[in-house]
Motif scaffolding. Structure first.
Motif, PDB file in Angstrom:
ATOM      1  N   PHE A 208       0.818  -1.212   0.000  1.00 61.63           N
ATOM      2  CA  PHE A 208       0.000   0.000   0.000  1.00 61.63           C
ATOM      3  C   PHE A 208       0.854   1.264   0.000  1.00 61.63           C
ATOM      4  O   PHE A 208       0.483   2.261  -0.620  1.00 61.63           O
ATOM      5  N   MET A 209       1.991   1.244   0.655  1.00 63.27           N
ATOM      6  CA  MET A 209       2.870   2.408   0.645  1.00 63.27           C
ATOM      7  C   MET A 209       3.405   2.686  -0.756  1.00 63.27           C
ATOM      8  O   MET A 209       3.418   3.839  -1.211  1.00 63.27           O
ATOM      9  N   ILE A 210       3.861   1.650  -1.432  1.00 62.90           N
ATOM     10  CA  ILE A 210       4.451   1.822  -2.759  1.00 62.90           C
ATOM     11  C   ILE A 210       3.408   2.296  -3.760  1.00 62.90           C
ATOM     12  O   ILE A 210       3.662   3.187  -4.573  1.00 62.90           O
ATOM     13  N   ASN A 211       2.222   1.729  -3.698  1.00 61.57           N
ATOM     14  CA  ASN A 211       1.208   2.079  -4.685  1.00 61.57           C
ATOM     15  C   ASN A 211       0.415   3.324  -4.319  1.00 61.57           C
ATOM     16  O   ASN A 211      -0.416   3.774  -5.106  1.00 61.57           O
ATOM     17  N   ALA A 212       0.677   3.903  -3.161  1.00 63.95           N
ATOM     18  CA  ALA A 212       0.039   5.176  -2.800  1.00 63.95           C
ATOM     19  C   ALA A 212       0.706   6.355  -3.494  1.00 63.95           C
ATOM     20  O   ALA A 212       0.122   7.431  -3.595  1.00 63.95           O
ATOM     21  N   VAL A 213       1.912   6.150  -3.989  1.00 57.51           N
ATOM     22  CA  VAL A 213       2.664   7.207  -4.654  1.00 57.51           C
ATOM     23  C   VAL A 213       2.641   6.945  -6.147  1.00 57.51           C
ATOM     24  O   VAL A 213       3.033   5.870  -6.600  1.00 57.51           O
ATOM     25  N   SER A 214       2.177   7.899  -6.915  1.00 61.88           N
ATOM     26  CA  SER A 214       2.154   7.719  -8.369  1.00 61.88           C
ATOM     27  C   SER A 214       3.526   8.032  -8.953  1.00 61.88           C
ATOM     28  O   SER A 214       4.357   8.699  -8.330  1.00 61.88           O
ATOM     29  N   ASN A 215       3.753   7.552 -10.157  1.00 57.94           N
ATOM     30  CA  ASN A 215       5.022   7.823 -10.835  1.00 57.94           C
ATOM     31  C   ASN A 215       5.170   9.306 -11.149  1.00 57.94           C
ATOM     32  O   ASN A 215       6.277   9.833 -11.173  1.00 57.94           O
ATOM     33  N   ALA A 216       4.062   9.984 -11.389  1.00 61.53           N
ATOM     34  CA  ALA A 216       4.111  11.423 -11.655  1.00 61.53           C
ATOM     35  C   ALA A 216       4.556  12.193 -10.417  1.00 61.53           C
ATOM     36  O   ALA A 216       5.270  13.190 -10.521  1.00 61.53           O
ATOM     37  N   GLN A 217       4.147  11.745  -9.238  1.00 56.88           N
ATOM     38  CA  GLN A 217       4.594  12.400  -8.013  1.00 56.88           C
ATOM     39  C   GLN A 217       6.094  12.223  -7.812  1.00 56.88           C
ATOM     40  O   GLN A 217       6.775  13.137  -7.356  1.00 56.88           O
ATOM     41  N   VAL A 218       6.611  11.069  -8.153  1.00 54.21           N
ATOM     42  CA  VAL A 218       8.043  10.824  -8.002  1.00 54.21           C
ATOM     43  C   VAL A 218       8.832  11.676  -8.986  1.00 54.21           C
ATOM     44  O   VAL A 218       9.886  12.218  -8.651  1.00 54.21           O
ATOM     45  N   ARG A 219       8.318  11.813 -10.205  1.00 53.19           N
ATOM     46  CA  ARG A 219       8.982  12.655 -11.198  1.00 53.19           C
ATOM     47  C   ARG A 219       8.810  14.138 -10.894  1.00 53.19           C
ATOM     48  O   ARG A 219       9.577  14.968 -11.377  1.00 53.19           O
ATOM     49  N   GLY A 220       7.802  14.497 -10.125  1.00 50.97           N
ATOM     50  CA  GLY A 220       7.544  15.893  -9.821  1.00 50.97           C
ATOM     51  C   GLY A 220       6.544  16.539 -10.752  1.00 50.97           C
ATOM     52  O   GLY A 220       6.361  17.751 -10.705  1.00 50.97           O
ATOM     53  N   ASP A 221       5.899  15.763 -11.604  1.00 48.42           N
ATOM     54  CA  ASP A 221       4.960  16.318 -12.573  1.00 48.42           C
ATOM     55  C   ASP A 221       3.594  16.593 -11.973  1.00 48.42           C
ATOM     56  O   ASP A 221       3.002  17.635 -12.212  1.00 48.42           O
TER      57      ASP A 221
ATOM     58  N   GLY B 118       8.923   2.278   1.453  1.00 46.47           N
ATOM     59  CA  GLY B 118       8.067   1.168   1.040  1.00 46.47           C
ATOM     60  C   GLY B 118       8.852   0.045   0.398  1.00 46.47           C
ATOM     61  O   GLY B 118       8.650  -1.134   0.709  1.00 46.47           O
ATOM     62  N   PHE B 119       9.781   0.387  -0.499  1.00 43.09           N
ATOM     63  CA  PHE B 119      10.599  -0.651  -1.118  1.00 43.09           C
ATOM     64  C   PHE B 119      11.539  -1.311  -0.116  1.00 43.09           C
ATOM     65  O   PHE B 119      11.807  -2.514  -0.201  1.00 43.09           O
ATOM     66  N   MET B 120      12.041  -0.556   0.847  1.00 39.05           N
ATOM     67  CA  MET B 120      12.888  -1.154   1.883  1.00 39.05           C
ATOM     68  C   MET B 120      12.084  -2.144   2.725  1.00 39.05           C
ATOM     69  O   MET B 120      12.585  -3.221   3.066  1.00 39.05           O
ATOM     70  N   LEU B 121      10.853  -1.802   3.063  1.00 40.88           N
ATOM     71  CA  LEU B 121       9.992  -2.746   3.787  1.00 40.88           C
ATOM     72  C   LEU B 121       9.722  -4.000   2.959  1.00 40.88           C
ATOM     73  O   LEU B 121       9.733  -5.124   3.481  1.00 40.88           O
ATOM     74  N   MET B 122       9.479  -3.808   1.679  1.00 44.69           N
ATOM     75  CA  MET B 122       9.174  -4.941   0.808  1.00 44.69           C
ATOM     76  C   MET B 122      10.380  -5.871   0.683  1.00 44.69           C
ATOM     77  O   MET B 122      10.250  -7.087   0.840  1.00 44.69           O
TER      78      MET B 122
END
Length: 158
Positions: A70-83, A102-106
């Motif tokens: 849920f942590m990983i999929n709560a963030v969209s790719n656009a948010q990571v890119r800053g768009d 989230g990836f560290m937990l996974m």
């Protein structure tokens, strides 16, 4: 040897238009994998109810994998890119930190499930099905996370 597959292109099937169905297919496949992971673990918990056969503390790996999903999929790719999102608590930096945690937990849950499999079952000479259930639960949740995160397009959400 590096780059010897750079010019290789997988043959595309023109009979199926994946463009409009990509999000649906990725969501269904990810959901089936996620469900299968929990189904395997629930089956192991029912078949081995004794604490000596399946330690109840081993369920925490699956719980942490689910939280990471849920942590990983709560963030969209656009948010990571800053768009798509620049305001808020920390903006793009906060989204990247959240995704990293989230990836560290996974990955931590996946590594811990391998440790449980080999440390508690294989080396002890016990029945390995409960250990395999813990590992496959976390592996299937991991793959469902990757499919759901990177298998969908975001044009429909923007």
């Amino acid at each position: 040897m590096a780059g010897f597959l750079d010019n290789f292109r997988w043959p595309e099937c023109e009979c199926i238009d994946w463009g409009e169905k990509r999000n649906t297919i990725a969501s269904v496949v990810a959901g089936v994998l996620f469900f299968s992971g929990w189904w395997i673990m629930i089956d192991a918990a029912v078949c081995y109810p004794d604490q000596k056969q399946l330690n109840h503390a081993f369920h925490t790996c699956g719980v942490f994998s689910t939280v990471a999903f849920f942590m990983i999929n709560a963030v969209s790719n656009a948010q990571v890119r800053g768009d798509g999102y620049s305001d808020g608590c920390m903006g793009r930096t906060g989204a990247r930190i959240w995704l990293f945690i989230g990836f560290m937990l996974m990955f931590g849950s996946l590594i811990a499930s391998m440790w449980i499999l080999f440390g508690a079952y294989v080396t002890q000479g016990l029945n390995v099905y409960p250990g395999l259930a813990v590992f496959f639960q976390n592996a299937l949740i991991f793959f469902s996370t990757l499919i759901y995160k990177f298998g969908r397009t975001e044009e429909l959400w923007s």
